[in-house]
Write a protein that holds these residues in place. Structure first.
Motif, PDB file in Angstrom:
ATOM      1  N   HIS A 149      49.093  41.765  34.603  1.00 33.74           N
ATOM      2  CA  HIS A 149      49.557  40.813  35.613  1.00 33.74           C
ATOM      3  C   HIS A 149      49.028  39.421  35.279  1.00 33.74           C
ATOM      4  CE1 HIS A 149      51.015  39.550  39.527  1.00 33.74           C
ATOM      5  NE2 HIS A 149      49.827  39.064  39.841  1.00 33.74           N
ATOM      6  N   ILE A 150      49.725  38.390  35.750  1.00 33.89           N
ATOM      7  CA  ILE A 150      49.258  37.011  35.613  1.00 33.89           C
ATOM      8  C   ILE A 150      48.732  36.539  36.967  1.00 33.89           C
ATOM      9  CG2 ILE A 150      49.914  34.624  35.159  1.00 33.89           C
ATOM     10  CD1 ILE A 150      51.951  35.640  33.159  1.00 33.89           C
ATOM     11  N   GLY A 151      47.454  36.151  36.996  1.00 36.36           N
ATOM     12  CA  GLY A 151      46.844  35.633  38.214  1.00 36.36           C
ATOM     13  C   GLY A 151      46.670  34.123  38.129  1.00 36.36           C
ATOM     14  N   THR A 152      46.051  33.560  39.163  1.00 38.41           N
ATOM     15  CA  THR A 152      45.857  32.115  39.257  1.00 38.41           C
ATOM     16  C   THR A 152      44.397  31.801  39.554  1.00 38.41           C
ATOM     17  OG1 THR A 152      48.091  31.896  40.192  1.00 38.41           O
ATOM     18  CG2 THR A 152      46.607  30.005  40.418  1.00 38.41           C
ATOM     19  N   VAL A 153      43.843  30.827  38.846  1.00 44.35           N
ATOM     20  CA  VAL A 153      42.490  30.374  39.157  1.00 44.35           C
ATOM     21  C   VAL A 153      42.537  29.620  40.481  1.00 44.35           C
ATOM     22  CG1 VAL A 153      40.544  28.937  38.449  1.00 44.35           C
ATOM     23  CG2 VAL A 153      41.833  30.218  36.714  1.00 44.35           C
ATOM     24  N   ALA A 154      41.899  30.185  41.506  1.00 43.00           N
ATOM     25  CA  ALA A 154      41.909  29.558  42.829  1.00 43.00           C
ATOM     26  C   ALA A 154      40.723  28.628  43.019  1.00 43.00           C
ATOM     27  CB  ALA A 154      41.897  30.625  43.923  1.00 43.00           C
ATOM     28  N   SER A 209      42.309  41.787  49.415  1.00 45.83           N
ATOM     29  CA  SER A 209      43.588  42.370  48.992  1.00 45.83           C
ATOM     30  C   SER A 209      44.310  41.550  47.931  1.00 45.83           C
ATOM     31  CB  SER A 209      44.510  42.546  50.198  1.00 45.83           C
ATOM     32  OG  SER A 209      44.784  41.280  50.791  1.00 45.83           O
ATOM     33  N   ASP A 210      43.975  40.248  47.807  1.00 43.28           N
ATOM     34  CA  ASP A 210      44.722  39.382  46.901  1.00 43.28           C
ATOM     35  C   ASP A 210      43.846  38.597  45.922  1.00 43.28           C
ATOM     36  OD1 ASP A 210      47.350  38.072  46.173  1.00 43.28           O
ATOM     37  OD2 ASP A 210      46.221  36.289  46.805  1.00 43.28           O
ATOM     38  N   THR A 211      42.538  38.494  46.206  1.00 40.61           N
ATOM     39  CA  THR A 211      41.664  37.679  45.355  1.00 40.61           C
ATOM     40  C   THR A 211      40.424  38.455  44.940  1.00 40.61           C
ATOM     41  OG1 THR A 211      40.332  36.754  47.158  1.00 40.61           O
ATOM     42  CG2 THR A 211      42.383  35.610  46.622  1.00 40.61           C
ATOM     43  N   PHE A 212      39.812  38.005  43.856  1.00 38.12           N
ATOM     44  CA  PHE A 212      38.515  38.543  43.470  1.00 38.12           C
ATOM     45  C   PHE A 212      37.697  37.450  42.810  1.00 38.12           C
ATOM     46  CE2 PHE A 212      41.062  39.175  39.679  1.00 38.12           C
ATOM     47  CZ  PHE A 212      40.188  39.011  38.599  1.00 38.12           C
ATOM     48  N   THR A 243      37.096  32.286  41.178  1.00 37.00           N
ATOM     49  CA  THR A 243      37.887  33.123  42.086  1.00 37.00           C
ATOM     50  C   THR A 243      39.321  33.139  41.595  1.00 37.00           C
ATOM     51  OG1 THR A 243      36.483  32.562  43.976  1.00 37.00           O
ATOM     52  CG2 THR A 243      38.660  33.463  44.459  1.00 37.00           C
ATOM     53  N   ILE A 244      39.864  34.341  41.461  1.00 31.69           N
ATOM     54  CA  ILE A 244      41.239  34.527  40.988  1.00 31.69           C
ATOM     55  C   ILE A 244      42.098  35.001  42.148  1.00 31.69           C
ATOM     56  CG2 ILE A 244      42.750  35.744  39.373  1.00 31.69           C
ATOM     57  CD1 ILE A 244      40.746  33.883  38.004  1.00 31.69           C
ATOM     58  N   SER A 245      43.220  34.335  42.363  1.00 29.94           N
ATOM     59  CA  SER A 245      44.166  34.727  43.420  1.00 29.94           C
ATOM     60  C   SER A 245      45.443  35.282  42.800  1.00 29.94           C
ATOM     61  CB  SER A 245      44.486  33.530  44.312  1.00 29.94           C
ATOM     62  OG  SER A 245      45.125  32.501  43.567  1.00 29.94           O
ATOM     63  N   ASP A 246      46.388  35.676  43.651  1.00 24.79           N
ATOM     64  CA  ASP A 246      47.654  36.294  43.193  1.00 24.79           C
ATOM     65  C   ASP A 246      47.367  37.523  42.345  1.00 24.79           C
ATOM     66  OD1 ASP A 246      49.000  34.095  44.365  1.00 24.79           O
ATOM     67  OD2 ASP A 246      48.786  32.938  42.519  1.00 24.79           O
ATOM     68  N   ALA A 247      46.338  38.282  42.730  1.00 24.72           N
ATOM     69  CA  ALA A 247      45.855  39.379  41.889  1.00 24.72           C
ATOM     70  C   ALA A 247      46.071  40.759  42.512  1.00 24.72           C
ATOM     71  CB  ALA A 247      44.368  39.176  41.596  1.00 24.72           C
ATOM     72  N   THR A 248      46.889  40.844  43.546  1.00 26.18           N
ATOM     73  CA  THR A 248      47.078  42.109  44.272  1.00 26.18           C
ATOM     74  C   THR A 248      47.362  43.316  43.371  1.00 26.18           C
ATOM     75  OG1 THR A 248      47.831  40.942  46.250  1.00 26.18           O
ATOM     76  CG2 THR A 248      48.447  43.259  46.062  1.00 26.18           C
ATOM     77  N   PRO A 249      48.238  43.199  42.359  1.00 27.77           N
ATOM     78  CA  PRO A 249      48.553  44.383  41.539  1.00 27.77           C
ATOM     79  C   PRO A 249      47.363  45.005  40.800  1.00 27.77           C
ATOM     80  CG  PRO A 249      50.235  42.704  41.268  1.00 27.77           C
ATOM     81  CD  PRO A 249      49.114  42.063  42.027  1.00 27.77           C
ATOM     82  N   VAL A 250      46.291  44.232  40.568  1.00 29.66           N
ATOM     83  CA  VAL A 250      45.146  44.803  39.846  1.00 29.66           C
ATOM     84  C   VAL A 250      43.980  45.115  40.783  1.00 29.66           C
ATOM     85  CG1 VAL A 250      45.749  43.664  37.680  1.00 29.66           C
ATOM     86  CG2 VAL A 250      44.167  42.530  39.253  1.00 29.66           C
ATOM     87  N   GLY A 253      44.477  26.361  39.700  1.00 26.58           N
ATOM     88  CA  GLY A 253      45.916  26.345  39.450  1.00 26.58           C
ATOM     89  C   GLY A 253      46.307  26.918  38.105  1.00 26.58           C
ATOM     90  N   ALA A 254      45.322  27.087  37.187  1.00 23.48           N
ATOM     91  CA  ALA A 254      45.625  27.632  35.859  1.00 23.48           C
ATOM     92  C   ALA A 254      46.028  29.100  35.970  1.00 23.48           C
ATOM     93  CB  ALA A 254      44.413  27.486  34.951  1.00 23.48           C
ATOM     94  N   LYS A 255      46.971  29.500  35.142  1.00 22.68           N
ATOM     95  CA  LYS A 255      47.415  30.895  35.094  1.00 22.68           C
ATOM     96  C   LYS A 255      46.576  31.655  34.061  1.00 22.68           C
ATOM     97  CE  LYS A 255      50.696  30.351  38.109  1.00 22.68           C
ATOM     98  NZ  LYS A 255      50.598  30.983  39.451  1.00 22.68           N
ATOM     99  N   VAL A 256      46.224  32.905  34.389  1.00 23.98           N
ATOM    100  CA  VAL A 256      45.386  33.705  33.504  1.00 23.98           C
ATOM    101  C   VAL A 256      45.913  35.133  33.419  1.00 23.98           C
ATOM    102  CG1 VAL A 256      43.248  32.386  33.767  1.00 23.98           C
ATOM    103  CG2 VAL A 256      43.818  34.158  35.453  1.00 23.98           C
ATOM    104  N   ASN A 257      45.710  35.749  32.241  1.00 25.93           N
ATOM    105  CA  ASN A 257      46.075  37.146  32.028  1.00 25.93           C
ATOM    106  C   ASN A 257      45.033  38.060  32.664  1.00 25.93           C
ATOM    107  OD1 ASN A 257      48.320  36.495  30.399  1.00 25.93           O
ATOM    108  ND2 ASN A 257      47.036  36.346  28.582  1.00 25.93           N
ATOM    109  N   LEU A 258      45.492  39.134  33.308  1.00 32.08           N
ATOM    110  CA  LEU A 258      44.589  40.088  33.942  1.00 32.08           C
ATOM    111  C   LEU A 258      44.873  41.503  33.443  1.00 32.08           C
ATOM    112  CD1 LEU A 258      44.848  38.875  37.663  1.00 32.08           C
ATOM    113  CD2 LEU A 258      43.132  38.209  35.963  1.00 32.08           C
ATOM    114  N   GLU A 259      43.796  42.240  33.180  1.00 29.59           N
ATOM    115  CA  GLU A 259      43.917  43.662  32.834  1.00 29.59           C
ATOM    116  C   GLU A 259      42.686  44.402  33.345  1.00 29.59           C
ATOM    117  OE1 GLU A 259      44.058  46.889  29.157  1.00 29.59           O
ATOM    118  OE2 GLU A 259      43.928  44.755  28.679  1.00 29.59           O
ATOM    119  N   ARG A 260      42.907  45.499  34.057  1.00 27.85           N
ATOM    120  CA  ARG A 260      41.806  46.344  34.482  1.00 27.85           C
ATOM    121  C   ARG A 260      41.288  47.163  33.311  1.00 27.85           C
ATOM    122  NH1 ARG A 260      45.164  49.062  39.298  1.00 27.85           N
ATOM    123  NH2 ARG A 260      46.770  48.634  37.722  1.00 27.85           N
ATOM    124  N   ALA A 261      40.020  47.564  33.383  1.00 27.86           N
ATOM    125  CA  ALA A 261      39.469  48.458  32.364  1.00 27.86           C
ATOM    126  C   ALA A 261      40.271  49.755  32.363  1.00 27.86           C
ATOM    127  CB  ALA A 261      37.996  48.738  32.653  1.00 27.86           C
TER     128      ALA A 261
END
Length: 235
Positions: A8-13, A62-65, A31-38, A85-93
């Motif tokens: 998923h692609i998240g956002t630096v909040a 539910s949406d940030t970490f 803090t990363i937002s838009d991260a619900t899927p992970v 506002g920067a977009k970042v790649n996200l992957e769970r272990a």
């Protein structure tokens, strides 16, 4: 451990720096937002890779970490260039039921590389990169694996100046942040762990062989020196 298959692609909040005298010890918290899927199965202390960096979840909803990042990680990576506002790649272990579609990725960034070229080739984009630290060029091998900003990719070419290239297909372009980046921007690089392991084993084996005069290599070197000395004396 990760696969290099971005989920998923998240956002630096929020990006907050700490000085060395504070409890943050010169690091940063992000803090990363838009991260619900992970975050559906997230727990405190879980590992999530952000642009390829294995980081520990210290808070989440539910949406940030939130994660903390040490000075060492900042020095090795492109974290200092992140901003709200920067977009970042996200992957769970990885878990035991994950299909391994990429390659073994530790989430331990070796260095950064600069994007030196970006060209369309049909539906693909061919990117060229130059490592900041030439020490790692020995691990860059044509058709070998590399992880760039957390994305498992195949090296298509390495030129004599150490510039290496990857070709990103249309599907991957839609799933990761790299197409959003411009020439001159930096990306996080993790070279293939296999090359490091092989190098270490070869070096250790050679050191053991050389230090033992009765080893096959020791005897070979002794024989070689003996032959060369005889040739020298004969002349």
């Amino acid at each position: 451990m990760f696969t290099g298959i971005v989920e998923h692609i998240g956002t630096v909040a929020e990006y907050k720096s700490y000085d060395e005298t504070s409890s943050g010890g010169g690091g940063v918290s992000v803090t990363i937002s838009d991260a619900t899927p992970v975050l559906s199965d997230c727990h405190l202390g879980d590992s999530i890779a952000i642009n390829g960096i294995c980081l520990t979840v210290t808070e989440f909803d539910s949406d940030t970490f939130k994660v903390g990042i040490s000075p060492e990680t900042i020095r090795r990576t492109n974290v200092s260039s992140w901003q709200a506002g920067a977009k970042v790649n996200l992957e769970r272990a990885v878990s035991q039921d994950v299909r391994f579609g990429g390659h073994y990725v530790q989430g331990h960034i070796d260095c950064v590389a600069r994007i030196v070229s970006k060209e369309k080739e049909g539906n693909s984009i061919v990117f060229g990169f130059k490592l900041r630290d030439a020490t790692y060029e020995k691990y860059i091998v044509e058709k070998g694996f590399i992880c760039i900003d957390g994305t498992s990719l195949t090296i298509t070419q390495v030129d004599e100046n150490g510039i290496f290239y990857i070709s990103m297909i249309k599907h991957t372009q839609e799933m990761v942040v790299m197409p959003l980046k411009s020439i001159g921007e930096e990306v996080n690089i993790e070279v293939d762990l296999t090359g490091k392991i092989i190098e270490k084993q070869v070096v250790l084996q050679l050191q053991n062989q050389i230090s033992n005069e009765n080893s096959p290599l020791g005897k070979l070197i002794e024989k070689f020196v003996e032959v060369k000395v005889k040739e020298f004396l004969k002349n």
